[in-house]
Design an enzyme around this catalytic site. Structure first.
Site, short mmCIF file in Angstrom:
data_model
loop_
_atom_site.label_atom_id
_atom_site.label_comp_id
_atom_site.label_asym_id
_atom_site.label_seq_id
_atom_site.Cartn_x
_atom_site.Cartn_y
_atom_site.Cartn_z
CB CYS A 2 -18.60 37.66 -22.95
SG CYS A 2 -20.29 37.08 -22.75
N GLY A 28 -16.92 34.58 -27.88
CA GLY A 28 -18.34 34.87 -28.05
C GLY A 28 -18.64 35.18 -29.50
CG ASN A 102 -16.12 36.75 -19.33
OD1 ASN A 102 -14.94 36.43 -19.21
ND2 ASN A 102 -17.05 35.88 -19.58
N GLY A 103 -19.15 36.69 -17.55
CA GLY A 103 -19.45 35.89 -16.37
C GLY A 103 -20.93 35.70 -16.21
CE1 TYR A 259 -13.98 24.89 -27.30
CE2 TYR A 259 -15.30 26.05 -25.66
CZ TYR A 259 -15.07 25.70 -26.98
OH TYR A 259 -15.89 26.15 -27.96
CG ASP A 368 -11.10 20.72 -25.88
OD1 ASP A 368 -11.11 20.82 -27.11
OD2 ASP A 368 -12.10 21.00 -25.18
O1 LIG Z 1 -18.98 17.45 -26.24
P1 LIG Z 1 -19.33 18.74 -26.94
O2 LIG Z 1 -20.60 19.30 -26.41
O3 LIG Z 1 -19.32 18.58 -28.42
O4 LIG Z 1 -18.25 19.82 -26.53
C1 LIG Z 1 -16.87 19.63 -26.61
C2 LIG Z 1 -16.31 20.01 -27.95
O5 LIG Z 1 -16.64 21.40 -28.27
C3 LIG Z 1 -15.45 22.15 -28.41
O6 LIG Z 1 -15.10 22.30 -29.77
P2 LIG Z 1 -15.49 23.57 -30.67
O7 LIG Z 1 -15.93 23.11 -32.00
O8 LIG Z 1 -16.44 24.44 -29.94
O9 LIG Z 1 -14.17 24.47 -30.80
P3 LIG Z 1 -12.66 24.23 -31.25
O10 LIG Z 1 -12.60 24.36 -32.74
O11 LIG Z 1 -11.94 25.33 -30.54
O12 LIG Z 1 -12.19 22.88 -30.79
C4 LIG Z 1 -14.39 21.36 -27.69
O13 LIG Z 1 -13.11 21.64 -28.22
C5 LIG Z 1 -14.79 19.93 -27.97
O14 LIG Z 1 -14.36 19.54 -29.25
N1 LIG Z 2 -20.64 34.23 -21.20
C1 LIG Z 2 -20.77 35.37 -20.56
O1 LIG Z 2 -19.83 35.92 -20.01
C2 LIG Z 2 -22.17 35.92 -20.57
C3 LIG Z 2 -22.37 37.30 -20.02
C4 LIG Z 2 -23.84 37.53 -19.64
N2 LIG Z 2 -24.20 36.68 -18.53
C5 LIG Z 2 -24.75 37.28 -20.84
O2 LIG Z 2 -25.45 36.31 -20.89
O3 LIG Z 2 -24.78 38.04 -21.75
MG LIG Z 3 -13.23 21.13 -30.31
#
Ligand SMILES: O=P(O)(O)OC[C@H]1O[C@H](OP(=O)(O)OP(=O)(O)O)[C@H](O)[C@@H]1O
Ligand SMILES: NC(=O)CC[C@H](N)C(=O)O
Ligand SMILES: [Mg+2]
Length: 510
Positions: A2, A28, A102-103, A259, A368
């Site tokens: 988060c 988030g 966050n966590g 990422y 990525d």
């Molecule tokens: O294998 P998956 O489950 O699809 O997850 C990996 C993908 O998800 C993320 O992209 P995202 O669209 O969340 O964000 P970005 O625009 O920052 O790349 C990441 O950059 C990969 O492209």
């Molecule tokens: N991604 C997070 O940091 C989540 C914080 C918290 N565990 C929630 O679920 O709201």
């Molecule tokens: Mg992506």
């Protein structure tokens, strides 16, 4: 992951908190909240949705006061859809405490049970963050002994939190009539950084998940909060800090660099952007070494996060880099959306191919990471539909084979494409003619070279090593069964499950 932020200023902080949350939105997208402190009164507004949708002008007007905290939520525990689990959380004793986290706590169920049985505190949501707040509140009562809290007592309470809580936590909190408190777990798994600036009335301070928020609000970076350390800025604006964990060692989450974080952030002394460039360089080396037989015409990134790695990879190999996919800027990040159906639909809505970059070419697509394979499956097909001859795929991160229990929502092995599959099988699954993964050592080197002081990383989703030492096979199996059987959240089944989790936690001395 988060996004969290906290500010102590000499003028109203509502707009600063809002602007800070906007630049942390990538951490988030499900819920957002702000609490400000005006004297001993807290003003709070939180709801499900993006920052721009949650806060209306009338909400902003009510957020009075010169200190406050904010949160953007990406749920990992509890109920993703419940606005009752939007943060910050509030508890009225001692003094009134609000908290943003966050966590993910790995012993939340045991703690919840202990809070109820031993500390006589009731937590009504299934959020681990509300558990964390109640542990902090209880520890503050213990050290305060009905007196006013001072920095020493507050830091002692944080030591109590470190003793009881397991897992990952970067925290911002405010204690009514006292000040702002921030701390990081003893491994520093999730990031937290401090900034300051001089105003006409005196020093002002802020803490945030990422340095990009400090830049955007025109504060100056002071330093990262150390693993186990707590920061306290009292009502008079005095800055205090102390190491509160008996044992502490840096194990920052390497997936932040892959990422999660924005490229323009610097986390624990490492520029996220530069680390991604280096990931591209080492991937290029691997291709030159092991995949020289591939006839690649063009390198194409999968927007957004893979861009720096893809660009550097193309440079190193002397290949053309082309933007073959155009991203709809109004669709958020798909990986952090809740639910597979929504994620899958959003990939198609988010990305569209430019035909001439694919027609008759052998393309190397660079992302990525591949987690569930939602993006890669769709994208390879889109490249073929656009007329590509051969489609190769490279991932700047190694295969994600293990669940993350420290704040990234990938709790089950079943949903991870690489679990139980070798590279050839994964290539087949996503429909690629070749698949090249980064090696884990190269990934770690790419980050560590930028700060040799970082000796260890939490890379558990790649190597299955959980630094907190409390993650057993039984724990992972139970987390998976909760996720795979949403029906079990109700009634008797859930009770049985809760009991099992407690036994697991109890069995390992939690
Ligand atoms: O294998 P998956 O489950 O699809 O997850 C990996 C993908 O998800 C993320 O992209 P995202 O669209 O969340 O964000 P970005 O625009 O920052 O790349 C990441 O950059 C990969 O492209
Ligand atoms: N991604 C997070 O940091 C989540 C914080 C918290 N565990 C929630 O679920 O709201
Ligand atoms: Mg992506």
């Amino acid at each position: 992951m988060c996004g969290i932020i906290g500010i102590v200023s000499h003028s109203p902080v509502n707009q600063l908190l809002y602007d800070g949350l906007l630049v942390l939105q990538h951490r988030g997208q499900d819920a957002a909240g702000i609490v400000t402190a005006e004297g001993n009164t807290f003003h709070m507004h939180k709801a499900n949705g993006l920052v721009r949708d949650v806060f209306r002008t009338r909400d902003m007007r009510n957020l009075l006061g010169n200190a406050g905290i904010g949160h953007v939520r990406y749920p990992t525990a509890g109920n993703a859809a419940s606005s009752a689990e939007a943060q910050p959380f509030y508890v009225n004793s001692p003094f009134g405490v609000v908290l943003g986290h966050n966590g993910n706590l790995t012993n939340a169920d045991q703690l919840k049970e202990d809070l109820f049985r031993l500390d006589l505190r009731h937590v009504n949501t299934s959020s681990d963050s509300e558990v964390l707040l109640n542990v902090l509140a209880h520890e503050l009562v213990e050290v305060g002994n009905s007196q006013r809290l001072n920095p020493e007592r507050i830091f002692k309470a944080v030591s109590g939190v470190h003793r009881r809580c397991k897992g990952a936590y970067a925290v911002v909190a405010m204690i009514a009539g006292h000040g702002l408190l921030a701390f990081r777990d003893p491994y520093g798994i999730r990031p937290l950084i401090i900034g300051s600036r001089q105003s006409a009335e005196g020093m002002e301070y802020m803490v945030a998940s990422e340095s990009v928020a400090i830049d955007a609000l025109d504060f100056k970076i002071m330093r990262d909060v150390a693993p186990g350390e707590a920061i306290y800025i009292d009502e008079a604006g005095q800055f205090h800090s102390m190491q509160c964990a008996q044992q502490h060692q840096y194990y920052p989450c390497i997936f932040e660099y892959v990422y999660l974080a924005r490229p323009d952030s610097v986390i624990d002394g490492v520029s996220v952007y530069e680390s991604r460039l280096r990931m591209g360089e080492s991937l290029a080396e691997k291709i030159r070494r092991d995949w020289s037989h591939l006839q690649i015409d063009v390198v194409i990134p999968i927007p957004d996060t893979s861009r720096p790695s893809a660009l550097q990879l193309a440079n190193q190999l002397g290949l053309d880099y082309r933007e073959g996919f155009i991203k709809n800027r109004y669709i958020g990040r798909t990986f952090i959306m809740p639910g597979q159906a929504m994620r899958k639909k959003s990939v198609r809505q988010k990305l569209n191919a430019i035909g001439i970059e694919f027609k008759g070419k052998n393309v190397l697509l660079v992302d990525d990471s591949i987690v569930r394979g939602t993006t890669s499956r769709e994208i390879v097909q889109m490249a073929r539909d656009a007329g590509a001859r051969q489609v190769f795929f490279a991932s700047a991160a190694p295969p994600v084979r293990f669940p993350n229990v420290y704040g990234i929502d990938m709790p089950t092995r079943q949903e991870l494409l690489a679990t139980g599959r070798n590279d050839a099988e994964i290539a087949r699954e996503i429909g690629a003619d070749a698949l090249i993964y980064q090696d884990i050592d190269s990934l770690i080197d790419a980050v560590r070279e930028l700060n040799p002081g970082l000796l260890h990383f939490d890379a558990s989703c790649f190597n299955g090593e959980y630094v907190t030492g409390d993650i057993s096979e039984a724990y992972l199996a139970l987390i998976e069964s909760v996720r795979c059987n949403p029906g079990m959240k109700d009634g008797k089944d859930m009770d049985t499950l809760q009991l099992d989790l407690n036994l697991v936690a109890g069995g390992r001395g939690g």
